[in-house]
Design an enzyme around this catalytic site. Sequence first.
Site, PDB file in Angstrom:
ATOM      1  N   ARG A  92       0.827  -1.200   0.000  1.00 23.27           N
ATOM      2  CA  ARG A  92       0.000   0.000   0.000  1.00 23.27           C
ATOM      3  C   ARG A  92       0.866   1.257   0.000  1.00 23.27           C
ATOM      4  O   ARG A  92       0.546   2.256  -0.623  1.00 23.27           O
ATOM      5  CB  ARG A  92      -0.886  -0.001   1.256  1.00 23.27           C
ATOM      6  CG  ARG A  92      -1.924   1.069   1.250  1.00 23.27           C
ATOM      7  CD  ARG A  92      -2.925   1.055   2.418  1.00 23.27           C
ATOM      8  NE  ARG A  92      -2.947  -0.050   3.307  1.00 23.27           N
ATOM      9  CZ  ARG A  92      -3.896  -1.019   3.312  1.00 23.27           C
ATOM     10  NH1 ARG A  92      -4.867  -0.987   2.441  1.00 23.27           N
ATOM     11  NH2 ARG A  92      -3.840  -1.984   4.198  1.00 23.27           N
ATOM     12  N   TYR A  93       1.960   1.188   0.753  1.00 22.61           N
ATOM     13  CA  TYR A  93       2.867   2.332   0.867  1.00 22.61           C
ATOM     14  C   TYR A  93       4.116   2.036   0.044  1.00 22.61           C
ATOM     15  O   TYR A  93       4.503   0.881  -0.091  1.00 22.61           O
ATOM     16  CB  TYR A  93       3.279   2.519   2.324  1.00 22.61           C
ATOM     17  CG  TYR A  93       2.147   2.732   3.288  1.00 22.61           C
ATOM     18  CD1 TYR A  93       1.415   3.912   3.274  1.00 22.61           C
ATOM     19  CD2 TYR A  93       1.815   1.762   4.226  1.00 22.61           C
ATOM     20  CE1 TYR A  93       0.388   4.119   4.179  1.00 22.61           C
ATOM     21  CE2 TYR A  93       0.795   1.966   5.141  1.00 22.61           C
ATOM     22  CZ  TYR A  93       0.079   3.150   5.110  1.00 22.61           C
ATOM     23  OH  TYR A  93      -0.918   3.355   6.007  1.00 22.61           O
ATOM     24  N   ARG A  96       7.277  -0.052   2.011  1.00 23.69           N
ATOM     25  CA  ARG A  96       7.104  -1.217   2.884  1.00 23.69           C
ATOM     26  C   ARG A  96       5.933  -2.068   2.438  1.00 23.69           C
ATOM     27  O   ARG A  96       4.969  -1.556   1.873  1.00 23.69           O
ATOM     28  CB  ARG A  96       6.925  -0.785   4.342  1.00 23.69           C
ATOM     29  CG  ARG A  96       5.778   0.205   4.576  1.00 23.69           C
ATOM     30  CD  ARG A  96       6.148   1.101   5.759  1.00 23.69           C
ATOM     31  NE  ARG A  96       5.057   1.926   6.251  1.00 23.69           N
ATOM     32  CZ  ARG A  96       4.724   3.126   5.766  1.00 23.69           C
ATOM     33  NH1 ARG A  96       5.346   3.602   4.693  1.00 23.69           N
ATOM     34  NH2 ARG A  96       3.764   3.825   6.315  1.00 23.69           N
ATOM     35  N   CYS A 105      -3.810 -17.724  14.067  1.00 22.83           N
ATOM     36  CA  CYS A 105      -3.381 -16.910  15.213  1.00 22.83           C
ATOM     37  C   CYS A 105      -3.403 -17.764  16.467  1.00 22.83           C
ATOM     38  O   CYS A 105      -4.098 -18.779  16.532  1.00 22.83           O
ATOM     39  CB  CYS A 105      -4.315 -15.726  15.431  1.00 22.83           C
ATOM     40  SG  CYS A 105      -4.383 -14.615  14.024  1.00 22.83           S
ATOM     41  N   CYS A 109      -9.133 -12.600  18.050  1.00 24.22           N
ATOM     42  CA  CYS A 109      -9.711 -11.411  18.663  1.00 24.22           C
ATOM     43  C   CYS A 109     -11.091 -11.186  18.049  1.00 24.22           C
ATOM     44  O   CYS A 109     -11.234 -11.256  16.825  1.00 24.22           O
ATOM     45  CB  CYS A 109      -8.817 -10.213  18.389  1.00 24.22           C
ATOM     46  SG  CYS A 109      -7.071 -10.568  18.736  1.00 24.22           S
ATOM     47  N   CYS A 112     -11.226  -8.561  15.243  1.00 25.43           N
ATOM     48  CA  CYS A 112     -10.161  -8.626  14.232  1.00 25.43           C
ATOM     49  C   CYS A 112     -10.588  -7.991  12.902  1.00 25.43           C
ATOM     50  O   CYS A 112     -11.623  -8.314  12.352  1.00 25.43           O
ATOM     51  CB  CYS A 112      -9.752 -10.068  13.980  1.00 25.43           C
ATOM     52  SG  CYS A 112      -8.523 -10.205  12.669  1.00 25.43           S
ATOM     53  N   ARG A 114      -9.199  -8.510  10.113  1.00 26.39           N
ATOM     54  CA  ARG A 114      -9.094  -9.474   9.014  1.00 26.39           C
ATOM     55  C   ARG A 114      -9.908 -10.720   9.325  1.00 26.39           C
ATOM     56  O   ARG A 114      -9.622 -11.802   8.827  1.00 26.39           O
ATOM     57  CB  ARG A 114      -7.627  -9.879   8.782  1.00 26.39           C
ATOM     58  CG  ARG A 114      -6.773  -8.734   8.313  1.00 26.39           C
ATOM     59  CD  ARG A 114      -5.581  -9.204   7.471  1.00 26.39           C
ATOM     60  NE  ARG A 114      -4.820  -8.038   7.064  1.00 26.39           N
ATOM     61  CZ  ARG A 114      -3.726  -7.606   7.676  1.00 26.39           C
ATOM     62  NH1 ARG A 114      -3.204  -8.271   8.693  1.00 26.39           N
ATOM     63  NH2 ARG A 114      -3.117  -6.508   7.262  1.00 26.39           N
ATOM     64  N   ASP A 274     -11.565  -0.928  13.484  1.00 27.13           N
ATOM     65  CA  ASP A 274     -11.916  -1.010  12.061  1.00 27.13           C
ATOM     66  C   ASP A 274     -13.352  -1.480  11.888  1.00 27.13           C
ATOM     67  O   ASP A 274     -13.924  -2.111  12.776  1.00 27.13           O
ATOM     68  CB  ASP A 274     -10.957  -1.961  11.346  1.00 27.13           C
ATOM     69  CG  ASP A 274      -9.556  -1.374  11.238  1.00 27.13           C
ATOM     70  OD1 ASP A 274      -9.443  -0.216  10.806  1.00 27.13           O
ATOM     71  OD2 ASP A 274      -8.586  -2.063  11.606  1.00 27.13           O
ATOM     72  N   ASP A 311      -7.311   3.477  10.046  1.00 27.23           N
ATOM     73  CA  ASP A 311      -7.013   2.883   8.747  1.00 27.23           C
ATOM     74  C   ASP A 311      -8.212   3.224   7.868  1.00 27.23           C
ATOM     75  O   ASP A 311      -9.323   2.748   8.114  1.00 27.23           O
ATOM     76  CB  ASP A 311      -6.813   1.362   8.883  1.00 27.23           C
ATOM     77  CG  ASP A 311      -5.643   0.891   8.044  1.00 27.23           C
ATOM     78  OD1 ASP A 311      -5.589   1.264   6.860  1.00 27.23           O
ATOM     79  OD2 ASP A 311      -4.794   0.166   8.580  1.00 27.23           O
ATOM     80  N   LYS A 318      -3.238   4.397   6.713  1.00 29.17           N
ATOM     81  CA  LYS A 318      -3.515   4.927   8.056  1.00 29.17           C
ATOM     82  C   LYS A 318      -3.223   6.424   8.105  1.00 29.17           C
ATOM     83  O   LYS A 318      -2.254   6.873   7.513  1.00 29.17           O
ATOM     84  CB  LYS A 318      -2.612   4.225   9.072  1.00 29.17           C
ATOM     85  CG  LYS A 318      -2.870   2.726   9.205  1.00 29.17           C
ATOM     86  CD  LYS A 318      -1.972   2.140  10.266  1.00 29.17           C
ATOM     87  CE  LYS A 318      -1.227   0.890   9.917  1.00 29.17           C
ATOM     88  NZ  LYS A 318      -1.525   0.093   8.784  1.00 29.17           N
TER      89      LYS A 318
HETATM   90  C1  LIG Z   1      -0.351  -0.731   8.558  1.00 31.27           C
HETATM   91  C2  LIG Z   1       0.319  -1.107   7.328  1.00 31.27           C
HETATM   92  C3  LIG Z   1       1.698  -0.958   7.180  1.00 31.27           C
HETATM   93  C4  LIG Z   1       2.584  -0.420   8.275  1.00 31.27           C
HETATM   94  O1  LIG Z   1       2.342   0.941   8.440  1.00 31.27           O
HETATM   95  P1  LIG Z   1       3.239   1.810   9.420  1.00 31.27           P
HETATM   96  O2  LIG Z   1       2.542   3.133   9.452  1.00 31.27           O
HETATM   97  O3  LIG Z   1       4.612   1.872   8.831  1.00 31.27           O
HETATM   98  O4  LIG Z   1       3.246   1.108  10.733  1.00 31.27           O
HETATM   99  C5  LIG Z   1       2.284  -1.295   5.995  1.00 31.27           C
HETATM  100  N1  LIG Z   1       1.535  -1.766   4.966  1.00 31.27           N
HETATM  101  C6  LIG Z   1       0.224  -1.912   5.075  1.00 31.27           C
HETATM  102  C7  LIG Z   1      -0.528  -2.424   3.908  1.00 31.27           C
HETATM  103  C8  LIG Z   1      -0.449  -1.596   6.254  1.00 31.27           C
HETATM  104  O5  LIG Z   1      -1.776  -1.775   6.346  1.00 31.27           O
HETATM  105  S1  SF4 Z   2      -6.237  -8.973  15.465  1.00 26.70           S
HETATM  106 FE1  SF4 Z   2      -6.767 -10.656  14.038  1.00 26.70          FE
HETATM  107  S2  SF4 Z   2      -4.821 -11.161  13.032  1.00 26.70           S
HETATM  108 FE2  SF4 Z   2      -4.314 -10.022  14.909  1.00 26.70          FE
HETATM  109  S3  SF4 Z   2      -4.008 -11.597  16.515  1.00 26.70           S
HETATM  110 FE3  SF4 Z   2      -6.137 -10.904  16.644  1.00 26.70          FE
HETATM  111  S4  SF4 Z   2      -7.263 -12.396  15.367  1.00 26.70           S
HETATM  112 FE4  SF4 Z   2      -5.103 -12.571  14.785  1.00 26.70          FE
END
Ligand SMILES: *Cc1c(COP(=O)(O)O)cnc(C)c1O
Ligand code: SF4
Length: 350
Positions: A92-93, A96, A105, A109, A112, A114, A274, A311, A318
Amino acid sequence: MNVAPKTLRHLSDLEAAGLAPAEKRAALEKVAAQYAIAITPAMAELIDLADPHDPIARQFVPDAAELEVRAEERADPIGDRAHSPVEGIVHRYPDRVLLKLTHVCAVYCRFCFRREMIGPAATPLTAKQLDAALGYIATHPEIWEVVLTGGDPLVLSARRLRQVVSRLAAIAHVKVIRVHTRVPAADPARVTPELIRALKAKGKATYVVLHANHARELTDAAREACARLIDAGIPMLAQSVLLAGVNDDPQALGALMRALVECRIKPYYLHHGDLAPGTSHLRTSIGRGQELMRALHGRLSGLCQPTYVLDIPGGHGKSPIGPNYLTCDGEGRMEVEDFNGGLHCYPPTA
Ligand SMILES: *Cc1c(COP(=O)(O)O)cnc(C)c1O
Ligand code: SF4
């Protein structure tokens, strides 16, 4: 005979542990059919059965409220799919990427982000897909940092982690490897010397970011697991999710931040909840989040201040959404608010 306690994964386990009343079985079966359940012994032990609002239970014990899906909620709340060039990578960025090795996991959670993609039933990255993901990283020289996430990468064996980390380390432009995990608190015994060695690579910086939402998660065993990582030269940060009934009061949030800093873990992000399906009972308003950030700013050490982030739904990344202490009057004059609420012109007038 003494049997080692096991991770609770089924409604019958929860019922036996006194965590799910039998009369809620029908509703909870529907929840369990949709979203994975796991509560490790370390987390289950922390739950106070006499407290109907226990902040640990609220994070891990399924709730019939999860069946209520709001119109604004979505299966892919932060838009991972729109930015996934190959399976397992989210880019996305510019500098990174996320590398999702597993969908499993240690604990699941209830909030979560995802939750639609993770769980024991989801398929892990195959060897071929991993080759393609690493190939993508190797052919994109702008990728400076790789974030191992999932799922929780620390459920993998030390052997598997060592393989992945050493393959990443062989890519010259990757300088930083970051691991996002719940394991040091949720299952501290997994943080063995072998696992720690597996995360380190010569000439690269490894960071571990602990996901923790309540001070009680930092048990003695969790603190020791984190200390093992940090003493081995791995700096630790923490990310927390703002959760209604878990940490949405100044006392609980402040205690969490202090407990982290006492463990030499720097609070990094406080995530606004989220829009994952069936999680509205655990979300607060952004206004409430800003109030809490103001309370931290006034009362606690600068080391205890995370950045409050949202996010942005749809995959826009974010952004900080913390309170604003600076206002402009339209004629170029600025006013800054101090931690007591006092207002001061900047630059000062005479
Ligand atoms: C959250 C996230 C990151 C990490 O973001 P930072 O602001 O550097 O902590 C990197 N890639 C994706 C796709 C993310 O959702
Ligand atoms: S937030 Fe989602 S991905 Fe992260 S530890 Fe909890 S269940 Fe696993």
